[in-house]
Scaffold this motif. Structure first.
Motif, PDB file in Angstrom:
ATOM      1  N   PHE A 203       4.191  10.822   1.266  1.00 22.28           N
ATOM      2  CA  PHE A 203       4.157  12.206   0.781  1.00 22.28           C
ATOM      3  C   PHE A 203       3.767  12.254  -0.696  1.00 22.28           C
ATOM      4  CE2 PHE A 203       6.228  15.749  -1.368  1.00 22.28           C
ATOM      5  CZ  PHE A 203       5.937  16.834  -0.561  1.00 22.28           C
ATOM      6  N   PHE A 204       4.356  11.391  -1.493  1.00 23.91           N
ATOM      7  CA  PHE A 204       4.073  11.438  -2.922  1.00 23.91           C
ATOM      8  C   PHE A 204       2.759  10.741  -3.285  1.00 23.91           C
ATOM      9  CE2 PHE A 204       8.632  12.413  -2.901  1.00 23.91           C
ATOM     10  CZ  PHE A 204       8.577  13.603  -3.609  1.00 23.91           C
ATOM     11  N   GLU A 205       2.252   9.894  -2.398  1.00 23.02           N
ATOM     12  CA  GLU A 205       0.891   9.401  -2.578  1.00 23.02           C
ATOM     13  C   GLU A 205      -0.091  10.555  -2.379  1.00 23.02           C
ATOM     14  OE1 GLU A 205      -2.575   7.165  -3.094  1.00 23.02           O
ATOM     15  OE2 GLU A 205      -0.498   6.833  -3.731  1.00 23.02           O
ATOM     16  N   LEU A 249       1.014   0.239   7.010  1.00 24.72           N
ATOM     17  CA  LEU A 249       0.690   1.482   7.714  1.00 24.72           C
ATOM     18  C   LEU A 249       0.170   2.532   6.738  1.00 24.72           C
ATOM     19  CD1 LEU A 249       0.784   3.000  10.436  1.00 24.72           C
ATOM     20  CD2 LEU A 249       3.137   3.665   9.880  1.00 24.72           C
ATOM     21  N   GLN A 250       0.804   2.637   5.577  1.00 27.59           N
ATOM     22  CA  GLN A 250       0.369   3.600   4.567  1.00 27.59           C
ATOM     23  C   GLN A 250      -1.023   3.261   4.038  1.00 27.59           C
ATOM     24  OE1 GLN A 250       3.528   3.234   1.743  1.00 27.59           O
ATOM     25  NE2 GLN A 250       5.055   3.892   3.224  1.00 27.59           N
ATOM     26  N   GLN A 251      -1.248   2.003   3.733  1.00 23.30           N
ATOM     27  CA  GLN A 251      -2.544   1.600   3.196  1.00 23.30           C
ATOM     28  C   GLN A 251      -3.653   1.778   4.219  1.00 23.30           C
ATOM     29  OE1 GLN A 251      -3.289   0.539  -0.081  1.00 23.30           O
ATOM     30  NE2 GLN A 251      -1.278   1.491  -0.310  1.00 23.30           N
ATOM     31  N   ARG A 252      -3.324   1.530   5.495  1.00 27.90           N
ATOM     32  CA  ARG A 252      -4.333   1.744   6.536  1.00 27.90           C
ATOM     33  C   ARG A 252      -4.712   3.225   6.615  1.00 27.90           C
ATOM     34  NH1 ARG A 252      -2.035  -0.760  10.644  1.00 27.90           N
ATOM     35  NH2 ARG A 252      -3.346  -2.611  10.594  1.00 27.90           N
ATOM     36  N   LYS A 253      -3.744   4.090   6.443  1.00 33.70           N
ATOM     37  CA  LYS A 253      -4.012   5.529   6.481  1.00 33.70           C
ATOM     38  C   LYS A 253      -4.940   5.948   5.335  1.00 33.70           C
ATOM     39  CE  LYS A 253      -1.829   9.987   5.619  1.00 33.70           C
ATOM     40  NZ  LYS A 253      -0.565  10.759   5.453  1.00 33.70           N
ATOM     41  N   TRP A 254      -4.661   5.455   4.133  1.00 32.45           N
ATOM     42  CA  TRP A 254      -5.375   5.939   2.959  1.00 32.45           C
ATOM     43  C   TRP A 254      -6.675   5.178   2.667  1.00 32.45           C
ATOM     44  CZ3 TRP A 254      -4.232  10.518   1.342  1.00 32.45           C
ATOM     45  CH2 TRP A 254      -2.930  11.011   1.483  1.00 32.45           C
ATOM     46  N   GLN A 255      -6.761   3.905   3.086  1.00 31.68           N
ATOM     47  CA  GLN A 255      -7.920   3.092   2.714  1.00 31.68           C
ATOM     48  C   GLN A 255      -8.750   2.620   3.899  1.00 31.68           C
ATOM     49  OE1 GLN A 255      -6.612  -0.088   0.171  1.00 31.68           O
ATOM     50  NE2 GLN A 255      -5.732   1.288  -1.346  1.00 31.68           N
ATOM     51  N   GLY A 256      -8.228   2.770   5.107  1.00 32.68           N
ATOM     52  CA  GLY A 256      -8.971   2.335   6.281  1.00 32.68           C
ATOM     53  C   GLY A 256      -8.610   0.916   6.685  1.00 32.68           C
TER      54      GLY A 256
END
Length: 317
Positions: A203-205, A249-256
């Motif tokens: 959320f804060f990212e 999981l977060q990095q996959r969402k934001w960076q692919g």
């Protein structure tokens, strides 16, 4: 005190005090919630503000209702209790921010049900936000056992560091942010993280990517009681393992997906090397702190690998 299915919508009037909504999600931790609400009832409001307390119970049977009534019946604060029957971290947090908007709150705070904010918690946050013009302020979570302070949560930064800075991560265990994140920018907690955790970091990212400024306020402190089950090496491993999984999981969402493999393979190698060095140090002679560092590093390496292989544990289901 109001036991409601939805918070009544507020009607603002000229010259009214600034509303700060304190959001507390809870799920079957009544003894800890009781301590949390006792601390919340003792909060000193920032000048010109009015505090509202919103308690969302993720237990469909409303198991925390009695604790809320007992703890807040003599408080001058306006409090709302409601049940969010849909299970999951994102469901309950999204319900809280939606209800906070209905109160007319200009600021939204989050604290966990197993924490106790210091009396000047919100005063410290508001002082930093007013002085800096920032949009989000986060602070330390200080662990204590039997009343004695024993350190800070690994994710919450260094307690003695009072230097204003932009935090690497922001969590919902100690945060105050502007209404605009919800009302104007439309941010919500992503259901992708509903049962894994990490929804607050994500959320804060998203907030950071909207251009909002985040600051660290060391003086805005909350305390977390170190329960016996959380002082074990097994819990330490589980915490860092699951945290590492959700980080992938977060990095996959934001960076692919293409970016996470090389990045986290390098991290895995680094964690394994560091963990092995800590293990050797821990054994000659036996040293608990080095062993804890070894466990953290090995757990993170295993968590990164599980995340890369899409092996997630939904521990909040």
């Amino acid at each position: 005190m109001q036991d409601v299915s939805a918070v009544p919508r507020a009607h603002d009037s000229a010259g009214a005090a600034i509303r700060i909504a304190i959001c507390i999600p809870t799920y079957r931790r009544n003894d800890l919630l009781r301590l949390c609400l006792a601390a919340v009832a003792s909060l000193r409001p920032p000048d010109g503000s009015r505090l509202l307390v919103l308690i969302a119970d993720n237990d469909a049977s409303g198991g925390a209702r009695a604790v809320w009534k007992e703890s807040m019946q003599s408080s001058a604060m306006q409090t709302f209790y409601f049940v969010e029957p849909r299970r999951g971290l994102c469901c309950i947090r999204n319900r809280l921010v939606q209800e906070a908007l209905r109160t007319g709150a200009a600021w939204i705070a989050f604290v966990d049900d197993d924490e106790q904010p210091a009396p000047d918690w919100l005063q410290a946050h508001m002082h930093s936000l007013s002085a800096s013009g920032a949009d989000v302020s986060c602070g330390p979570v200080i662990l204590r056992a039997s009343g004695a302070v024993i350190g800070a949560e690994p994710d919450s930064g260094s307690v003695p560091d009072a230097t204003p800075r932009s935090p690497r991560f922001v969590a919902c265990n100690n945060v105050l942010f502007r209404r605009k994140l919800i009302a104007e920018q439309g941010l919500r907690f992503d259901p992708l993280f509903n049962f894994t955790g990490g929804e607050d970091f994500d959320f804060f990212e998203a907030s950071r990517r909207c251009g909002n400024r985040h600051i660290w306020t060391a003086a805005a402190q909350v305390y977390e009681s170190l329960t016996p089950e959380r002082s074990t090496l097994r819990y330490l491993f589980h915490r860092h393992w699951s945290g590492a999984m959700t980080r992938v999981l977060q990095q996959r969402k934001w960076q692919g997906a293409g970016m996470v493999w090389p990045r986290f393979l390098l991290k895995i190698c680094g964690k394994l090397l560091g963990g092995t060095a800590s293990l050797l140090f821990a054994l000659l002679p036996p040293h608990r702190r080095a062993m804890e560092d070894c466990i953290k590093r090995y757990a993170s390496a295993w968590g990164y690998l599980c995340g890369l292989l899409n092996l997630y544990r939904e521990r909040y289901r």
